[in-house]
Design an enzyme around this catalytic site. Structure first.
Site, short mmCIF file in Angstrom:
data_model
loop_
_atom_site.label_atom_id
_atom_site.label_comp_id
_atom_site.label_asym_id
_atom_site.label_seq_id
_atom_site.Cartn_x
_atom_site.Cartn_y
_atom_site.Cartn_z
N HIS A 97 -34.62 -2.32 34.81
CA HIS A 97 -33.76 -1.46 33.95
C HIS A 97 -34.40 -0.48 33.04
O HIS A 97 -35.40 -1.14 32.22
CB HIS A 97 -32.62 -2.24 33.54
CG HIS A 97 -33.06 -3.36 32.61
ND1 HIS A 97 -33.52 -4.58 33.08
CD2 HIS A 97 -32.88 -3.46 31.12
CE1 HIS A 97 -33.69 -5.43 32.06
NE2 HIS A 97 -33.22 -4.75 31.12
N HIS A 99 -33.73 1.33 29.13
CA HIS A 99 -32.63 1.52 28.15
C HIS A 99 -32.72 2.96 28.02
O HIS A 99 -33.68 3.49 27.65
CB HIS A 99 -32.94 0.85 27.13
CG HIS A 99 -32.68 -0.79 27.35
ND1 HIS A 99 -31.83 -1.51 27.04
CD2 HIS A 99 -33.80 -1.58 27.88
CE1 HIS A 99 -32.08 -2.75 27.28
NE2 HIS A 99 -33.30 -3.10 27.89
#
Length: 142
Positions: A97, A99
């Protein structure tokens, strides 16, 4: 399916989605560092950036589109991009992931990046980003 982000991608866990395409989805972080803090994740399970470096290339268009969307819709003055790989780097969910953290002139600099904003209204931020409708360029796979 034990991976939190795989369950979000599958729609088993609700999220405040702001962007989606065939390779990735982007949704608001439930514990944001700043207003608009968003995670971009690949639809397929990838543990981290080091395990499959090509996965970052696959989700790059979603990262770019989501970053522009956040800056435009939230009138941000800048944006930080961060991805952690492995325990030592602070990765907590082992699904790749990225950010995306919109930044504002009243709280500049890296020292302020990880200082959580208090009382962020995720519903209001979500409405501001998507305007009650899918964001431009969003492709839904539900």
């Amino acid at each position: 399916m034990s991976c939190l982000f795989c369950r979000i991608v599958a729609g088993e866990i609700p999220s405040k989605q702001v962007y989606a395409d065939e390779h990735a989805i982007a949704f608001l972080d439930i514990n944001p560092w700043h207003v608009g803090h968003t995670l971009v994740v690949p639809r397929r399970h990838v543990d981290d950036l080091l395990g499959e470096p090509e996965a970052l290339t696959e989700i790059a268009p979603a990262i770019s589109a989501t970053a522009r969307l956040l800056v435009d819709r939230l009138a941000a003055d800048g944006l930080n991009l961060l991805s952690s790989s492995g325990d030592a780097a602070g990765q907590e969910v082992f699904h790749l992931h990225v950010h995306l953290v919109p930044r504002f002139a009243h709280r500049p600099g890296l020292r302020e990046l990880f200082v959580h904003e208090k009382d962020v209204d995720l519903d209001r931020v979500h409405r501001q980003i998507v305007g009650g409708a899918p964001a431009p360029g969003t492709v839904s796979r539900s």
